[in-house]
Structures are given as C-alpha cells and as structure tokens.
Design a protein around this motif. Structure first.
Motif, PDB file in Angstrom:
ATOM      1  N   MET A 186     -60.710  33.756  -4.803  1.00  0.00           N
ATOM      2  CA  MET A 186     -61.043  34.678  -3.737  1.00  0.00           C
ATOM      3  C   MET A 186     -61.762  33.887  -2.266  1.00  0.00           C
ATOM      4  O   MET A 186     -61.962  32.875  -2.393  1.00  0.00           O
ATOM      5  CB  MET A 186     -62.415  35.519  -4.408  1.00  0.00           C
ATOM      6  N   GLY A 187     -62.025  34.556  -1.314  1.00  0.00           N
ATOM      7  CA  GLY A 187     -62.522  33.983   0.088  1.00  0.00           C
ATOM      8  C   GLY A 187     -63.784  33.834  -0.014  1.00  0.00           C
ATOM      9  O   GLY A 187     -64.537  33.066   0.437  1.00  0.00           O
ATOM     10  N   GLY A 188     -64.496  34.769  -0.819  1.00  0.00           N
ATOM     11  CA  GLY A 188     -66.187  34.426  -0.897  1.00  0.00           C
ATOM     12  C   GLY A 188     -66.766  35.954  -0.728  1.00  0.00           C
ATOM     13  O   GLY A 188     -66.194  36.888  -0.303  1.00  0.00           O
ATOM     14  N   TRP A 189     -68.003  35.457  -1.218  1.00  0.00           N
ATOM     15  CA  TRP A 189     -69.222  36.522  -1.034  1.00  0.00           C
ATOM     16  C   TRP A 189     -70.180  36.530   0.251  1.00  0.00           C
ATOM     17  O   TRP A 189     -70.761  35.377   0.624  1.00  0.00           O
ATOM     18  CB  TRP A 189     -70.105  36.589  -2.057  1.00  0.00           C
ATOM     19  N   PHE A 190     -70.273  37.667   0.959  1.00  0.00           N
ATOM     20  CA  PHE A 190     -70.949  37.650   2.208  1.00  0.00           C
ATOM     21  C   PHE A 190     -71.854  38.787   2.196  1.00  0.00           C
ATOM     22  O   PHE A 190     -71.683  39.892   1.512  1.00  0.00           O
ATOM     23  CB  PHE A 190     -69.928  37.934   3.457  1.00  0.00           C
ATOM     24  N   ASN A 191     -72.895  38.728   2.814  1.00  0.00           N
ATOM     25  CA  ASN A 191     -73.676  39.797   3.140  1.00  0.00           C
ATOM     26  C   ASN A 191     -73.588  40.612   4.670  1.00  0.00           C
ATOM     27  O   ASN A 191     -74.499  41.421   4.850  1.00  0.00           O
ATOM     28  CB  ASN A 191     -75.318  39.413   3.117  1.00  0.00           C
ATOM     29  N   LEU A 220     -67.818  37.259 -11.589  1.00  0.00           N
ATOM     30  CA  LEU A 220     -68.476  38.283 -12.260  1.00  0.00           C
ATOM     31  C   LEU A 220     -69.462  37.576 -13.086  1.00  0.00           C
ATOM     32  O   LEU A 220     -70.690  37.872 -13.396  1.00  0.00           O
ATOM     33  CB  LEU A 220     -67.534  39.325 -13.000  1.00  0.00           C
ATOM     34  N   ALA A 221     -69.186  36.659 -13.809  1.00  0.00           N
ATOM     35  CA  ALA A 221     -69.858  36.030 -14.986  1.00  0.00           C
ATOM     36  C   ALA A 221     -71.048  35.359 -14.278  1.00  0.00           C
ATOM     37  O   ALA A 221     -72.267  35.321 -14.806  1.00  0.00           O
ATOM     38  CB  ALA A 221     -69.323  34.578 -15.710  1.00  0.00           C
ATOM     39  N   PHE A 222     -71.071  34.890 -12.839  1.00  0.00           N
ATOM     40  CA  PHE A 222     -72.424  34.503 -12.302  1.00  0.00           C
ATOM     41  C   PHE A 222     -73.166  35.355 -11.616  1.00  0.00           C
ATOM     42  O   PHE A 222     -74.051  35.207 -11.131  1.00  0.00           O
ATOM     43  CB  PHE A 222     -71.732  33.529 -11.028  1.00  0.00           C
ATOM     44  N   GLY A 223     -72.497  36.712 -11.491  1.00  0.00           N
ATOM     45  CA  GLY A 223     -73.240  37.959 -11.025  1.00  0.00           C
ATOM     46  C   GLY A 223     -73.467  37.824  -9.664  1.00  0.00           C
ATOM     47  O   GLY A 223     -74.670  38.264  -9.168  1.00  0.00           O
ATOM     48  N   PHE A 224     -72.536  37.378  -8.577  1.00  0.00           N
ATOM     49  CA  PHE A 224     -72.707  37.254  -7.334  1.00  0.00           C
ATOM     50  C   PHE A 224     -72.777  38.759  -6.847  1.00  0.00           C
ATOM     51  O   PHE A 224     -73.306  38.853  -5.747  1.00  0.00           O
ATOM     52  CB  PHE A 224     -71.633  36.575  -6.863  1.00  0.00           C
ATOM     53  N   HIS A 225     -72.505  39.667  -7.481  1.00  0.00           N
ATOM     54  CA  HIS A 225     -72.403  41.031  -6.984  1.00  0.00           C
ATOM     55  C   HIS A 225     -73.758  41.644  -6.851  1.00  0.00           C
ATOM     56  O   HIS A 225     -74.011  42.560  -5.995  1.00  0.00           O
ATOM     57  CB  HIS A 225     -71.418  41.921  -7.807  1.00  0.00           C
ATOM     58  N   LYS A 226     -74.710  41.039  -7.586  1.00  0.00           N
ATOM     59  CA  LYS A 226     -76.212  41.356  -7.476  1.00  0.00           C
ATOM     60  C   LYS A 226     -76.800  40.638  -6.086  1.00  0.00           C
ATOM     61  O   LYS A 226     -78.060  40.912  -6.014  1.00  0.00           O
ATOM     62  CB  LYS A 226     -76.913  40.987  -8.700  1.00  0.00           C
ATOM     63  N   THR A 263     -81.156  31.106   0.946  1.00  0.00           N
ATOM     64  CA  THR A 263     -80.744  29.902   1.352  1.00  0.00           C
ATOM     65  C   THR A 263     -79.587  29.541   1.967  1.00  0.00           C
ATOM     66  O   THR A 263     -79.415  28.414   2.729  1.00  0.00           O
ATOM     67  CB  THR A 263     -81.061  28.717   0.079  1.00  0.00           C
ATOM     68  N   ILE A 264     -78.545  30.232   1.234  1.00  0.00           N
ATOM     69  CA  ILE A 264     -77.136  30.156   2.030  1.00  0.00           C
ATOM     70  C   ILE A 264     -76.955  31.672   2.311  1.00  0.00           C
ATOM     71  O   ILE A 264     -77.447  32.402   1.651  1.00  0.00           O
ATOM     72  CB  ILE A 264     -76.139  29.451   0.858  1.00  0.00           C
ATOM     73  N   ASP A 265     -76.140  31.809   3.260  1.00  0.00           N
ATOM     74  CA  ASP A 265     -75.626  33.163   3.713  1.00  0.00           C
ATOM     75  C   ASP A 265     -74.578  33.669   2.936  1.00  0.00           C
ATOM     76  O   ASP A 265     -74.037  34.741   3.004  1.00  0.00           O
ATOM     77  CB  ASP A 265     -75.271  33.250   5.353  1.00  0.00           C
ATOM     78  N   ALA A 267     -74.738  39.709  -3.134  1.00  0.00           N
ATOM     79  CA  ALA A 267     -73.981  40.047  -1.687  1.00  0.00           C
ATOM     80  C   ALA A 267     -73.109  41.001  -1.934  1.00  0.00           C
ATOM     81  O   ALA A 267     -73.110  41.903  -2.872  1.00  0.00           O
ATOM     82  CB  ALA A 267     -72.916  38.620  -1.627  1.00  0.00           C
ATOM     83  N   LYS A 268     -72.815  41.822  -0.863  1.00  0.00           N
ATOM     84  CA  LYS A 268     -72.555  43.027  -0.591  1.00  0.00           C
ATOM     85  C   LYS A 268     -70.884  43.038  -0.329  1.00  0.00           C
ATOM     86  O   LYS A 268     -70.307  44.014  -1.036  1.00  0.00           O
ATOM     87  CB  LYS A 268     -72.856  43.676   0.821  1.00  0.00           C
ATOM     88  N   TYR A 269     -70.443  42.106   0.430  1.00  0.00           N
ATOM     89  CA  TYR A 269     -69.114  41.993   0.501  1.00  0.00           C
ATOM     90  C   TYR A 269     -68.213  40.879  -0.407  1.00  0.00           C
ATOM     91  O   TYR A 269     -68.726  39.808  -0.117  1.00  0.00           O
ATOM     92  CB  TYR A 269     -68.665  41.694   1.973  1.00  0.00           C
ATOM     93  N   TYR A 270     -66.961  41.216  -0.646  1.00  0.00           N
ATOM     94  CA  TYR A 270     -66.165  40.200  -1.310  1.00  0.00           C
ATOM     95  C   TYR A 270     -64.983  40.348  -0.699  1.00  0.00           C
ATOM     96  O   TYR A 270     -64.232  41.225  -0.756  1.00  0.00           O
ATOM     97  CB  TYR A 270     -66.070  40.707  -2.886  1.00  0.00           C
ATOM     98  N   TYR A 271     -64.624  39.092   0.137  1.00  0.00           N
ATOM     99  CA  TYR A 271     -63.461  38.931   0.944  1.00  0.00           C
ATOM    100  C   TYR A 271     -62.396  38.204   0.115  1.00  0.00           C
ATOM    101  O   TYR A 271     -62.476  37.246  -0.617  1.00  0.00           O
ATOM    102  CB  TYR A 271     -63.844  38.234   2.199  1.00  0.00           C
ATOM    103  N   TYR A 272     -61.084  38.528   0.820  1.00  0.00           N
ATOM    104  CA  TYR A 272     -59.885  37.930   0.052  1.00  0.00           C
ATOM    105  C   TYR A 272     -59.056  37.582   1.294  1.00  0.00           C
ATOM    106  O   TYR A 272     -59.085  38.363   2.252  1.00  0.00           O
ATOM    107  CB  TYR A 272     -59.357  38.694  -1.034  1.00  0.00           C
ATOM    108  N   PRO A 273     -58.084  36.703   1.073  1.00  0.00           N
ATOM    109  CA  PRO A 273     -57.846  35.740   0.075  1.00  0.00           C
ATOM    110  C   PRO A 273     -58.523  34.424   0.060  1.00  0.00           C
ATOM    111  O   PRO A 273     -59.196  34.460   1.102  1.00  0.00           O
ATOM    112  CB  PRO A 273     -56.351  35.643  -0.139  1.00  0.00           C
ATOM    113  N   GLY A 274     -58.607  33.729  -0.802  1.00  0.00           N
ATOM    114  CA  GLY A 274     -58.994  32.300  -0.756  1.00  0.00           C
ATOM    115  C   GLY A 274     -58.115  31.152  -0.062  1.00  0.00           C
ATOM    116  O   GLY A 274     -57.363  30.685  -0.920  1.00  0.00           O
ATOM    117  N   TRP A 275     -58.170  31.490   1.132  1.00  0.00           N
ATOM    118  CA  TRP A 275     -57.138  30.514   2.044  1.00  0.00           C
ATOM    119  C   TRP A 275     -57.314  29.380   1.851  1.00  0.00           C
ATOM    120  O   TRP A 275     -56.676  28.113   1.946  1.00  0.00           O
ATOM    121  CB  TRP A 275     -57.473  31.039   3.534  1.00  0.00           C
TER     122      TRP A 275
END
Ligand code: CA
Length: 358
Positions: A157-162, A222-228, A209-211, A230-238
């Motif tokens: 995946m591309g990553g988690w952003f706020n 999901l196992a790491f709980g990033f959805h708690k 500490t990171i954006d 960050a708001k946006y989950y972008y794709y794809p993992g270029w």
C-alpha cells in the motif's frame, strides 16, 4: 505497549490465523542441525511465519535429515546483522530482504524491489527465467552466500496519512517513514523521509513525530493498528510493487550437503516463495474488508498526476544505481529490459482481463 510486548503479542495473534502445520518428521535422526536467523520478530504475520514455513518445509521434505531452528530478530543476532552472521557461519541460513544490505552493495536492491519496478509475477519470472537469479548468485557469492527467493509481499500500500494528497505540493515538508529508494524519491519531491523500525511506527504516527508512514499492506497494517493513528490510506505502493523476501545459505554449509539435500533446500525455497505470496493475498482481502467496513478507513488512490511525477523522479533514482560499476549497469539493463518486455504482454493479458467489468 512496550515494543517488546507488542511483538510478543504477534505470537498469539498469528496462532489465530492458519499457521503452516508442522508435520513431525521423526523417522530420520537429523544429519544437519541448522540455525536460521531472521530480520523479523518470531511469527511476525506473513514474514516471520514465512521464515518458519520455509524451515518446516526443508525439515519435512528432507524427512528430518535437516533440522532447522528459527531465531527471531535479536534472539541470536540483531536483525540487521544476519547477513554477516550467515556469511561467517554463525548460522547456516538467513531470512530477510536484499534491500536491507544495500550498504554492502547498492545493486542488491534490484533483488528486493525498486520504485515502479516489477510486480511479484514479473519478479519471479525475471529471477527464475530471465537471468535475475544468476546475477543475484554472483553478487552474494562474494559474501560466501547462496541466495534464494523465499517469499513476496505482492503490491504494497502507499501509506497512511493525516491529510489529503492532492498534488506533489502536499508531499513538500511531509515527514514520512519510507525507507530505501522510495525515501530518496520522496526527498527529491520535497518531503523528509525517515526510517524507523516497524514496532515504533504506531506511536510515532500517533504522537506526530512523523506525519505519515508506509508499512506493508492491509494484513500487516491492520495488525499494527495504523487506522487508529491516521485518517487516509493511500494506494498503490508505487515504491514497493512486489517485494521479494530472501533466504540465503552459508556457501560452505550448502556445498557440504549431498546433491539431493541441496535440491530439497532449493525446492523448499520455491515452495515458500509461492506460499508467502498466497498468504499475503488471502489475508489482505480479509483485512481490507475490516479496514473498510468496520473501521471506516478512507481508502484512496493517489491522484494520477502525483503518480506520474513520482514515476519521473523514480526513473532517475533507479537509473543512478546503474552508474556505480559494470555489474550494476548489467543488472539494471537486465531488470529494466525484462520489465519493458513484460509490459506488452501485460497490456493484452492481465491488464485487459482485470479491466473487464465483472
Ligand atoms: Ca514497505
């Protein structure tokens, strides 16, 4: 949660899923007692379980003649010392990914993944049928190692952003955990790449500490709980379109095996290579469903122009690897020409098939 406790919880978490079953092969007394050191916490979903699956497969196919004991990161040697440990014979086997050793040789990154590089199917085809494996063997031979492809994450995946990423401008000043060549691309786009170990990412993102951060894909994320955090989950993992995981064997240990056991080790790696990819794909589907429907994560594609601009930067970054020496130039040429060749066939096969509305 302390980092150690966090990783410890994966053992129980992984047990909830379908861990490969160990068939007890006891009819033979082990002729070889081998140690496998890994860059993953023990039983870390997909990666650590993949290393264990390979160890079990070697043991089972050899009828117990080779016994393999797996050590998680830090148990025998720290994660990023496994390359040297296997090279010098402290352990017989290692499980990691080639881009971790770019400090030894930048070219190794081609045996793992590069931004806008090949997908898992293309990578396997290049490695097994397009000359890639021969380059990899040559490169690792200098370090007394025999490499094997032993897993693949598929497209990440591309990553988690706020915040929303609407243009390249939105990446400017962004502090993002994104290691390797992807990080270099972000830097040239105006961002600030940082590299942090997986276990520290959630807190770093939560506390600001990171954006933003990339990690792997829904199953791991999901196992790491990033959805708690960050708001946006972008794709794809270029930046990681199909990362190959590796197993390397100490060359003396490998050549000390009889021919049949050598073939079993090589065959087991091929089985593990396929198994991990299937594990990721099947688990990603389930995890994506949970992220979308239960946690209501805002899952978005990167805008087309952002992808195009990052691609242009990536072309330079990857090409610059080829300028180091003749070996790097040959690997780059082989990799890129294989990728270009597959493009034509992909257009009229997989791409056209997936584009059918079903
Ligand atoms: Ca990643």
């Amino acid at each position: 949660m302390k980092r150690r406790d966090f990783f410890k919880s994966f053992s129980s978490l992984a047990l909830l899923g379908s861990l490969p079953q160990v068939v007890k092969a006891t009819k033979n007394k082990p002729e070889y007692n081998w140690k496998m050191v890994t860059t993953w916490p023990k039983n870390f979903p997909g990666l650590g379980t993949g290393a264990q699956y390979l160890a079990d497969t070697i043991q089972n196919l050899s009828g117990g003649r080779i016994k393999v004991t797996v050590y998680g990161a830090g148990e025998l040697v720290p994660a990023f010392e496994i390359f040297d440990a296997v090279s010098s014979g402290v352990a017989e086997l290692g499980h990691g990914s080639a881009y971790y050793w770019k400090g030894k040789n930048d070219t190794f990154q081609f045996f793992s993944t590069v931004p806008f590089g090949m997908t898992s199917t293309e990578m396997n085809s290049w490695l097994y049928k397009g000359g890639g494996m021969e380059f990899w063997e040559q490169a690792y031979s200098d370090f007394n190692l025999v490499p094997m492809a032993a897993g693949n994450t598929g497209v990440q995946m591309g990553g988690w952003f706020n915040k929303e990423i609407n243009s390249l401008e939105d990446l400017k000043g962004l502090k993002m955990r994104i290691p390797g060549l992807g990080g270099e691309v972000l830097k040239r786009a105006g961002g600030t790449p940082v590299n942090l170990p997986g276990g520290e990412l959630f807190t770093a993102l939560k506390t600001g500490t990171i954006d933003a951060t990339e990690w792997v894909s829904p199953y791991n994320d999901l196992a790491f709980g990033f959805h708690k955090a960050a708001k946006y989950y972008y794709y794809p993992g270029w930046h990681e379109p199909g990362t190959t995981l590796e197993c390397f064997v100490n060359k003396n240990a490998f050549s000390g095996l009889p021919e049949d056991l050598q073939q079993i080790v090589l065959g087991a790696a091929k089985i593990a290579n396929l198994d991990m990819l299937c594990e990721f794909i099947s688990k990603n589907n389930d995890a994506l469903n949970i992220l979308q429907n239960k946690h209501k994560v805002d899952i978005r594609p990167y805008p087309k122009e952002v992808m195009q601009e990052l691609y242009e930067i990536s072309k330079d970054v990857v090409m610059e690897l080829s300028l180091k020496n003749d070996f790097a130039k040959n690997v780059y040429k082989s990799y890129t020409s294989f990728q270009n060749k597959t493009k034509n066939w992909n257009e009229i096969s997989i791409k056209s098939y997936l584009n059918i509305e079903k």
